[in-house]
Motif scaffolding. Structure first.
Motif, PDB file in Angstrom:
ATOM      1  N   GLY A  59      75.364  90.551  56.665  1.00 30.94           N
ATOM      2  CA  GLY A  59      75.197  91.875  57.269  1.00 30.94           C
ATOM      3  C   GLY A  59      74.843  91.818  58.732  1.00 30.94           C
ATOM      4  N   GLY A  60      75.355  90.839  59.451  1.00 31.80           N
ATOM      5  CA  GLY A  60      75.144  90.758  60.882  1.00 31.80           C
ATOM      6  C   GLY A  60      76.195  91.538  61.655  1.00 31.80           C
ATOM      7  N   ILE A  61      76.419  91.146  62.896  1.00 35.70           N
ATOM      8  CA  ILE A  61      77.353  91.884  63.743  1.00 35.70           C
ATOM      9  C   ILE A  61      78.774  91.827  63.191  1.00 35.70           C
ATOM     10  CG2 ILE A  61      78.419  91.957  66.041  1.00 35.70           C
ATOM     11  CD1 ILE A  61      75.713  90.965  67.149  1.00 35.70           C
ATOM     12  N   THR A  62      79.255  90.634  62.872  1.00 32.13           N
ATOM     13  CA  THR A  62      80.629  90.496  62.378  1.00 32.13           C
ATOM     14  C   THR A  62      80.841  91.312  61.119  1.00 32.13           C
ATOM     15  OG1 THR A  62      80.622  88.228  63.224  1.00 32.13           O
ATOM     16  CG2 THR A  62      82.406  88.830  61.743  1.00 32.13           C
ATOM     17  N   GLY A  63      79.933  91.139  60.155  1.00 37.88           N
ATOM     18  CA  GLY A  63      80.103  91.824  58.883  1.00 37.88           C
ATOM     19  C   GLY A  63      80.077  93.331  59.011  1.00 37.88           C
ATOM     20  N   LEU A  64      79.162  93.854  59.822  1.00 40.44           N
ATOM     21  CA  LEU A  64      79.060  95.309  59.935  1.00 40.44           C
ATOM     22  C   LEU A  64      80.201  95.912  60.741  1.00 40.44           C
ATOM     23  CD1 LEU A  64      75.243  96.014  60.283  1.00 40.44           C
ATOM     24  CD2 LEU A  64      76.687  96.090  58.254  1.00 40.44           C
ATOM     25  N   VAL A  65      80.650  95.229  61.805  1.00 41.85           N
ATOM     26  CA  VAL A  65      81.801  95.753  62.555  1.00 41.85           C
ATOM     27  C   VAL A  65      83.023  95.810  61.653  1.00 41.85           C
ATOM     28  CG1 VAL A  65      83.395  95.292  64.456  1.00 41.85           C
ATOM     29  CG2 VAL A  65      80.938  95.075  64.821  1.00 41.85           C
ATOM     30  N   ILE A 257      85.118  88.735  52.735  1.00 41.42           N
ATOM     31  CA  ILE A 257      84.847  88.182  54.067  1.00 41.42           C
ATOM     32  C   ILE A 257      83.521  87.441  54.006  1.00 41.42           C
ATOM     33  CG2 ILE A 257      84.190  88.769  56.449  1.00 41.42           C
ATOM     34  CD1 ILE A 257      86.058  91.193  56.255  1.00 41.42           C
ATOM     35  N   VAL A 258      83.479  86.236  54.576  1.00 43.92           N
ATOM     36  CA  VAL A 258      82.221  85.515  54.750  1.00 43.92           C
ATOM     37  C   VAL A 258      81.915  85.473  56.242  1.00 43.92           C
ATOM     38  CG1 VAL A 258      80.980  83.337  54.467  1.00 43.92           C
ATOM     39  CG2 VAL A 258      82.524  84.148  52.662  1.00 43.92           C
ATOM     40  N   ALA A 259      80.788  86.053  56.632  1.00 42.97           N
ATOM     41  CA  ALA A 259      80.392  86.137  58.043  1.00 42.97           C
ATOM     42  C   ALA A 259      78.897  85.829  58.135  1.00 42.97           C
ATOM     43  CB  ALA A 259      80.709  87.519  58.612  1.00 42.97           C
ATOM     44  N   THR A 260      78.538  84.591  57.809  1.00 42.70           N
ATOM     45  CA  THR A 260      77.141  84.201  57.683  1.00 42.70           C
ATOM     46  C   THR A 260      76.678  83.246  58.776  1.00 42.70           C
ATOM     47  OG1 THR A 260      77.982  82.632  56.043  1.00 42.70           O
ATOM     48  CG2 THR A 260      76.894  84.599  55.206  1.00 42.70           C
ATOM     49  N   GLY A 381      92.093  82.425  50.154  1.00 43.38           N
ATOM     50  CA  GLY A 381      92.151  83.884  50.156  1.00 43.38           C
ATOM     51  C   GLY A 381      90.907  84.569  50.642  1.00 43.38           C
ATOM     52  N   VAL A 382      89.889  83.819  51.035  1.00 44.95           N
ATOM     53  CA  VAL A 382      88.643  84.392  51.543  1.00 44.95           C
ATOM     54  C   VAL A 382      88.646  84.302  53.062  1.00 44.95           C
ATOM     55  CG1 VAL A 382      86.132  84.161  51.624  1.00 44.95           C
ATOM     56  CG2 VAL A 382      87.350  83.826  49.451  1.00 44.95           C
ATOM     57  N   HIS A 383      88.458  85.428  53.728  1.00 42.19           N
ATOM     58  CA  HIS A 383      88.414  85.468  55.186  1.00 42.19           C
ATOM     59  C   HIS A 383      87.046  84.994  55.676  1.00 42.19           C
ATOM     60  CE1 HIS A 383      92.159  87.830  55.422  1.00 42.19           C
ATOM     61  NE2 HIS A 383      91.704  88.465  54.362  1.00 42.19           N
ATOM     62  N   PHE A 384      87.023  84.357  56.834  1.00 44.71           N
ATOM     63  CA  PHE A 384      85.748  83.917  57.400  1.00 44.71           C
ATOM     64  C   PHE A 384      85.801  83.970  58.921  1.00 44.71           C
ATOM     65  CE2 PHE A 384      88.286  80.007  56.984  1.00 44.71           C
ATOM     66  CZ  PHE A 384      88.174  79.468  58.262  1.00 44.71           C
ATOM     67  N   GLU A 401      86.426  93.112  64.128  1.00 42.72           N
ATOM     68  CA  GLU A 401      87.623  93.955  64.227  1.00 42.72           C
ATOM     69  C   GLU A 401      88.867  93.216  63.749  1.00 42.72           C
ATOM     70  OE1 GLU A 401      89.993  96.715  67.521  1.00 42.72           O
ATOM     71  OE2 GLU A 401      88.225  95.543  68.118  1.00 42.72           O
ATOM     72  N   LYS A 402      88.984  91.931  64.105  1.00 43.47           N
ATOM     73  CA  LYS A 402      90.143  91.131  63.691  1.00 43.47           C
ATOM     74  C   LYS A 402      90.213  91.010  62.165  1.00 43.47           C
ATOM     75  CE  LYS A 402      92.038  89.765  67.624  1.00 43.47           C
ATOM     76  NZ  LYS A 402      93.437  90.066  67.976  1.00 43.47           N
ATOM     77  N   LEU A 403      89.082  90.736  61.537  1.00 41.31           N
ATOM     78  CA  LEU A 403      89.075  90.574  60.084  1.00 41.31           C
ATOM     79  C   LEU A 403      89.473  91.869  59.391  1.00 41.31           C
ATOM     80  CD1 LEU A 403      85.826  88.447  59.754  1.00 41.31           C
ATOM     81  CD2 LEU A 403      88.159  87.651  59.363  1.00 41.31           C
ATOM     82  N   ALA A 404      88.979  92.987  59.903  1.00 45.46           N
ATOM     83  CA  ALA A 404      89.375  94.271  59.326  1.00 45.46           C
ATOM     84  C   ALA A 404      90.876  94.495  59.488  1.00 45.46           C
ATOM     85  CB  ALA A 404      88.589  95.398  59.989  1.00 45.46           C
ATOM     86  N   ALA A 405      91.406  94.170  60.657  1.00 49.58           N
ATOM     87  CA  ALA A 405      92.842  94.343  60.888  1.00 49.58           C
ATOM     88  C   ALA A 405      93.664  93.501  59.923  1.00 49.58           C
ATOM     89  CB  ALA A 405      93.175  93.978  62.337  1.00 49.58           C
ATOM     90  N   ARG A 406      93.194  92.290  59.624  1.00 50.56           N
ATOM     91  CA  ARG A 406      93.947  91.416  58.717  1.00 50.56           C
ATOM     92  C   ARG A 406      93.953  91.953  57.298  1.00 50.56           C
ATOM     93  NH1 ARG A 406      92.589  85.311  61.066  1.00 50.56           N
ATOM     94  NH2 ARG A 406      93.373  85.784  63.168  1.00 50.56           N
TER      95      ARG A 406
END
Length: 452
Positions: A59-65, A257-260, A381-384, A401-406
């Protein structure tokens, strides 16, 4: 009387005149204006299980964006975090917004070709500028400012190397800078520790606590489900679906998505073997007279030096304090035992601060990689998006933003930080036992350059 405790050193002692201010506590300075949200403030759902369109781990910047973009596109998004939402690096970092990597344009050009090197730095520039655009578009009040950065050279040899690298970068991608000779250093910082430096005028700073707090509000407004204190213990895969196994039950989703970053659990073994967590340490001074800050940091930029194991300085954007970071990678689980040494380093750089007391000291996990480069990609199949190497605010925002676009399969999905191979080394299992040794090696290497 104030008593400070450490699990390693026991009682440090009562309030030390000349070190701790009356309000001292070991806690990020940013939490004063942006305290961690409670479960009620997160509108935390009663139970985790069931399904979602997207599960985001972290739940950091990447995950929340990423969550904000996905939820606004109509996705049911669940964000799980092992800590309270915002307890990790998102509200612990120094709030520098730049486009600095440990690998230069020329190094990348020699390693992977000039075209790739230029793409990396142009994307890094877009990521930096994207933070300001995102903040303005979302109306997040977080003290974003384009203050410029002064990079201070620790020796004459470091100065020559710095200017050579900046000039190569300017010629390659057009990033502007100005040279600061040794006799002009005091115009930037009241220190005799440096042998000149350079100003990069378009870099910025932010209040990371308020930035992340703004992201939390936007995510909740978009309908994102936030699950703090939820450990992910594994991710199972089928052809069309993943099951995220957690300490609070399982949740299935077609997309994960893994954004840890530096908080990547060893339960996520493939990723944990590729990111190197290490601790950063920061102190904040007591309130200072504004004229003192004007004297020691007259232009109120962000400041760092040319060593691999950098010291960094900035002013607080919302009070009259100075923040200082250093001793990165030291093997201490808490910051208080290092507070005196950090204060001494700050005073060696800025002698006018002799006698200054500290109101905060804190630590948190950063993350490096074995090739010193951030990475975004997909595994099973897991985005990171991981391994930010001190570029977490711009790249975290950008990669979210990139992960959401994908996942949405629309917009610009490409990235120069995609790689076919995310390197690791044999026998590394996510335990960073070697980081203090690596930092000592970097110190030795910097000293060798200085002696030139």
């Amino acid at each position: 009387m104030l008593h400070i405790m450490s699990q390693d050193t026991g009682k440090i002692g009562a309030l030390q005149t000349g070190l701790f201010a009356n309000d001292y506590r070991e806690e990020p300075y940013w939490w004063s204006a942006a305290p961690l949200p409670s479960a009620d403030e997160n509108n935390e759902p009663a139970g985790l299980g069931g399904r979602a369109d997207v599960v985001i781990v972290g739940g950091g910047i990447t995950g929340l964006v990423a969550a904000i973009y996905l939820a606004r596109a109509g996705c049911d998004v669940a964000v799980v975090d092992a800590q309270r939402i915002g307890e990790g690096a998102a509200r612990r970092n120094a709030g520098f917004v730049g486009r600095t990597l440990k690998r230069s344009v020329e190094w990348l050009a020699q390693k992977s070709g000039r075209e790739h090197a230029l793409k990396v730095y142009r994307e890094l520039d877009a990521a930096m500028r994207g933070v300001q655009a995102f903040v303005e578009r979302e109306g997040i009040e977080c003290h974003y400012q384009t203050c410029g950065r002064f990079i201070a050279a620790n020796s004459t040899a470091h100065f020559r190397a710095l200017i050579a690298e900046l000039e190569q970068t300017r010629q390659a991608v057009g990033f502007d800078y100005s040279v600061v000779e040794k006799h002009d250093v005091h115009a930037e910082i009241a220190s005799d520790s440096y042998h000149g430096g350079a100003v990069i005028p378009d870099l910025g700073s932010i209040h990371p606590g308020l930035y992340h707090a703004g992201l939390v509000r936007k995510a909740l407004d978009a309908g994102v489900r936030l699950y703090p204190l939820t450990n992910v213990v594994g991710i199972d895969h089928t052809a069309n679906e993943k099951t995220v196994r957690t300490s609070r039950g399982d949740i299935a989703a077609p997309h994960v998505i893994v954004a840890t970053n530096g908080y990547t659990s060893r339960d996520l073994r493939w990723l944990a073997r590729r990111v190197i967590p290490f601790r950063g340490f920061v102190i904040a001074t007591e309130l200072l007279p504004p004229e003192t800050i004007d004297k020691v940091i007259p232009r109120r930029r962000t400041y760092l030096d040319t060593r691999m194991n950098i010291d960094f300085i900035r002013t607080a954007p919302d009070s009259s304090r100075i923040l200082f970071g250093g001793m990165t990678g030291t093997a201490s689980p808490t910051a208080t035992p290092l507070a005196g040494a950090l204060r001494d380093r700050l005073v060696r750089i800025l002698p006018d601060l002799k006698g200054v007391r500290l109101s905060r000291a804190w630590t948190g996990h950063c993350a490096g990689t074995f090739d010193f480069m951030p990475h975004i990609g997909t595994k099973d199949g897991v985005h990171f998006a991981l391994g930010y190497n001190f570029a977490g605010i711009p790249l975290g925002t950008h990669f979210g933003e990139k992960l959401a676009a994908r996942i949405l399969q629309r917009g610009d999905m490409s990235s120069a930080f995609d790689v076919e191979k995310f390197p690791t080394v044999p026998f590394f299992n996510g335990s960073p036992w070697f980081v203090p040794l690596a930092m000592r090696y970097f110190d030795w290497h910097d000293d060798r350059i200085a002696k030139g």
